[in-house]
Design a protein around this motif. Structure first.
Motif, PDB file in Angstrom:
ATOM      1  N   LEU A 392       0.840  -1.186   0.000  1.00 16.69           N
ATOM      2  CA  LEU A 392       0.000   0.000   0.000  1.00 16.69           C
ATOM      3  C   LEU A 392       0.880   1.242   0.000  1.00 16.69           C
ATOM      4  N   PRO A 393       0.354   2.386  -0.422  1.00 17.27           N
ATOM      5  CA  PRO A 393       1.186   3.593  -0.501  1.00 17.27           C
ATOM      6  C   PRO A 393       1.939   3.869   0.793  1.00 17.27           C
ATOM      7  N   GLY A 394       3.252   4.007   0.665  1.00 20.46           N
ATOM      8  CA  GLY A 394       4.113   4.258   1.819  1.00 20.46           C
ATOM      9  C   GLY A 394       4.688   3.012   2.439  1.00 20.46           C
ATOM     10  N   GLY A 395       4.221   1.828   2.033  1.00 16.71           N
ATOM     11  CA  GLY A 395       4.661   0.580   2.639  1.00 16.71           C
ATOM     12  C   GLY A 395       5.916  -0.002   2.049  1.00 16.71           C
ATOM     13  N   ASP A 396       6.483   0.659   1.045  1.00 12.40           N
ATOM     14  CA  ASP A 396       7.695   0.154   0.389  1.00 12.40           C
ATOM     15  C   ASP A 396       8.917   0.758   1.072  1.00 12.40           C
ATOM     16  N   PHE A 397       9.326   0.155   2.172  1.00  9.18           N
ATOM     17  CA  PHE A 397      10.427   0.676   2.979  1.00  9.18           C
ATOM     18  C   PHE A 397      11.780   0.569   2.294  1.00  9.18           C
ATOM     19  N   ASP A 398      12.004  -0.519   1.564  1.00 13.13           N
ATOM     20  CA  ASP A 398      13.349  -0.832   1.083  1.00 13.13           C
ATOM     21  C   ASP A 398      13.541  -0.533  -0.404  1.00 13.13           C
ATOM     22  N   GLU A 399      12.534  -0.768  -1.212  1.00 13.02           N
ATOM     23  CA  GLU A 399      12.648  -0.594  -2.660  1.00 13.02           C
ATOM     24  C   GLU A 399      11.313  -0.079  -3.169  1.00 13.02           C
ATOM     25  N   PRO A 400      11.287   0.981  -3.965  1.00 13.44           N
ATOM     26  CA  PRO A 400      10.020   1.544  -4.429  1.00 13.44           C
ATOM     27  C   PRO A 400       9.118   0.499  -5.089  1.00 13.44           C
ATOM     28  N   GLY A 401       7.877   0.414  -4.596  1.00 10.58           N
ATOM     29  CA  GLY A 401       6.896  -0.487  -5.175  1.00 10.58           C
ATOM     30  C   GLY A 401       7.037  -1.937  -4.786  1.00 10.58           C
ATOM     31  N   ALA A 402       8.002  -2.272  -3.920  1.00  8.56           N
ATOM     32  CA  ALA A 402       8.253  -3.675  -3.593  1.00  8.56           C
ATOM     33  C   ALA A 402       7.952  -3.953  -2.121  1.00  8.56           C
ATOM     34  N   LEU A 403       7.485  -5.173  -1.850  1.00  9.03           N
ATOM     35  CA  LEU A 403       7.272  -5.611  -0.481  1.00  9.03           C
ATOM     36  C   LEU A 403       8.613  -5.875   0.192  1.00  9.03           C
ATOM     37  N   SER A 404       8.678  -5.575   1.488  1.00 10.44           N
ATOM     38  CA  SER A 404       9.849  -5.942   2.277  1.00 10.44           C
ATOM     39  C   SER A 404       9.616  -7.328   2.858  1.00 10.44           C
ATOM     40  N   PRO A 405      10.539  -8.292   2.646  1.00  8.60           N
ATOM     41  CA  PRO A 405      10.332  -9.643   3.177  1.00  8.60           C
ATOM     42  C   PRO A 405      10.106  -9.645   4.687  1.00  8.60           C
ATOM     43  N   PRO A 407       9.735  -6.498   7.129  1.00  6.31           N
ATOM     44  CA  PRO A 407       9.785  -5.038   7.270  1.00  6.31           C
ATOM     45  C   PRO A 407      10.471  -4.621   8.569  1.00  6.31           C
ATOM     46  N   ASP A 408      11.329  -3.626   8.470  1.00  8.66           N
ATOM     47  CA  ASP A 408      12.069  -3.133   9.638  1.00  8.66           C
ATOM     48  C   ASP A 408      11.795  -1.638   9.762  1.00  8.66           C
ATOM     49  N   PHE A 409      10.792  -1.297  10.562  1.00 10.88           N
ATOM     50  CA  PHE A 409      10.407   0.110  10.693  1.00 10.88           C
ATOM     51  C   PHE A 409      11.507   0.926  11.352  1.00 10.88           C
ATOM     52  N   ASP A 410      12.170   0.373  12.344  1.00  9.42           N
ATOM     53  CA  ASP A 410      13.211   1.132  13.053  1.00  9.42           C
ATOM     54  C   ASP A 410      14.338   1.534  12.108  1.00  9.42           C
TER      55      ASP A 410
END
Length: 516
Positions: A392-405, A407-410
């Protein structure tokens, strides 16, 4: 597109801007359908912003043998933790064991089942704990010596709705807030739908199919489309919550099992508060006028006080909210036992009309996927499901448009702070939690705090308010302070009046770029 522009023709018209409507709009737009979504108020203006704010399998539903629902919800819990790790994150729950409850061995067996009904990668397993030695035990009554800890997820429910609508919009959907569906008429193999617009005018939309995702108003909309309909498959249940100053200083939430066999949660909320809920009360009347009763407030305080060492009283309440949950009517007597599963009812003939009955936030994406698949079949089209694989918008922490296996918010927050060391830490954390990778769009080209503009209310600067108006359909102070953010918890009446004045001035000077 102008602020009141409405397409005159579409493949799919969705009535209802709660989580189910927004989820269906996103899925359908991504599968190539032209979509119009209309919502009579703000996105998540009712039920979808009045939840307990959990992404969970529903531990208590095991008691009612709803194993299929729990498995489906647990599967979705894992998916959603990856799709939106900025607004959905793991939460550990402590469940004290009291004398009136089931035997400890039976609770352990239920938790073992909860751990293993679906694949679990991101969350730790349940375990037994000694409350005398666990950090969560200090806030509880001394008689509570043993308990259990298990995992589920927290969600910012209103933002989940907005992010689904935003993704749908960016995929081509028209999102019309403050727009009411006033008439539905079949004409050949299509629908003619009349919409009452925010500016007082009307628009007619020719739609190949309609989705009734009107939540508590779904039965009313069904009768509008099918005048002879006498009964719809809904039971309206009121759920109320209270917020009090922080009752404990640790990151765990609590699940309390009460002598009446109901449960309530006590959850860390917005750093300085504790959220307590919910009730389950049958509801009649206008869902737009729902409000917590004095009896519900007393009930929640009394049940929490059974467990917390320091009593919780109505005088402590700083915010309360209620919502009407449109649950699938399965003819059970106890409101708490009504199923949280959903049913999709597609009209057997004529132009397609899909009614959404029931459901819960955790399974919204699965519901949307099933709904769009059914509609595509009726419309003679095919397209594969896709929403489980795109953040979802903003959820691509590591690579634009990609899921993080994983996710590491910190780590994501640390990178944001490294790029913007001039933003106070608390504000950086709030921006990253609300907007994820799109926090950069909120900050824009600013390099000092003064460039974020005037602080309109505590914590809300002009840059963020402009972003929410231009990108997330915010119009009123309530939209900004309670659904897009929770800054209303820190505002005084004078703050709100100043924000109202700023909003009125800006609306007169700068029209929003959004479609409604």
């Amino acid at each position: 597109m102008s602020a009141q522009s409405v397409p005159d023709r579409c493949d799919l018209l969705i009535v209802g801007g709660g989580i189910n409507g927004a989820g269906i709009a996103r899925d359908a737009a991504g599968r190539g359908l032209s979509v119009v979504l209309c919502e009579q108020d703000d996105l998540a203006g009712h039920t979808s912003s009045a939840s307990t704010k959990l992404i969970h399998g529903g531990l208590r539903y095991l008691e009612y043998r709803e194993f299929g629902l729990v498995r489906k919800a647990l599967q979705e819990r894992e998916t959603l933790l990856r799709l939106a790790p900025h607004i959905i994150w793991p939460l550990r729950f402590v469940m004290p064991h009291d004398v009136h409850q089931r035997p400890a061995w039976l609770i352990r067996a239920g938790l073992f089942l909860y751990d293993h009904l679906a694949h679990r990668r991101l969350l730790p397993a349940s375990s037994s704990i000694s409350l005398e030695h666990h950090v969560a035990g200090a806030a509880l009554k001394p008689r509570l010596r043993h308990g259990f800890v298990y995992s589920d997820g927290w969600v910012d429910d209103a933002r989940l709705v907005v992010l689904n609508a935003l993704d749908a919009y960016e995929l081509g959907a028209h999102i019309l807030t403050r727009t009411r569906c006033s008439a539905i008429e079949p004409e050949g193999d299509r629908w003619q739908v009349t919409l009452q617009l925010r500016d007082g005018g009307n628009a007619c939309v020719d739609a190949a199919a309609i989705v009734n995702a009107a939540g508590p108003w779904a039965a009313e909309l069904a009768r509008l489309a099918t005048p002879g309909l006498t009964r719809a498959a809904l039971r309206l249940i009121k759920g109320s919550h209270i917020v009090v100053p922080r009752l404990f200083d640790h990151p765990y939430a609590y699940l309390f099992q009460n002598p009446d066999k109901r449960i309530i949660f006590a959850i860390p909320f917005q750093q300085d508060f504790t959220l307590i809920g919910t009730t389950d009360v049958d509801f009649t009347g206008d869902p737009a006028q729902v409000a917590i009763s004095d009896d519900e407030e007393r009930y929640l305080c009394e049940m929490a006080s059974r467990y917390f060492d320091h009593p919780v009283t109505p005088a402590q309440i700083v915010w309360r909210y209620s919502g009407v949950r449109p649950l699938l009517d399965d003819d059970v007597g106890n409101a708490a036992a009504v199923t949280r599963d959903y049913r999709l009812q597609l009209s057997p003939d004529g132009p397609p009309l899909l009614h959404v009955w029931g459901g819960k936030i955790t399974t919204y994406r699965r519901l949307a996927e099933e709904a769009v698949t059914q509609l595509l079949s009726r419309l003679g089209r095919t397209a594969p499901p896709w929403t489980a694989a795109r953040p979802l918008p903003g959820g691509d922490f590591d690579e634009p448009g990609a899921l993080s296996p994983v996710p590491d918010f910190d780590a994501f927050l640390a990178r944001f702070r490294g790029r913007h060391p001039w933003i106070p830490d608390a504000l950086s954390a709030r921006y990253c939690r609300l907007y994820g990778s799109r926090a950069e769009r909120v900050v824009g080209d600013a390099v000092v705090m003064a460039q974020l503009g005037v602080e309109l209310v505590p914590g809300l600067y002009e840059a963020e308010a402009r972003y929410l108006i231009d990108n997330e359909w915010a119009r009123s102070s309530e939209d900004l302070l309670w659904r897009r953010t929770k800054l209303g918890l820190r505002c005084l009446q004078g703050d709100v009046q100043r924000l109202d004045a700023w909003l009125a001035k800006r609306a007169a000077e700068v029209p929003s770029r959004l479609s409604a």
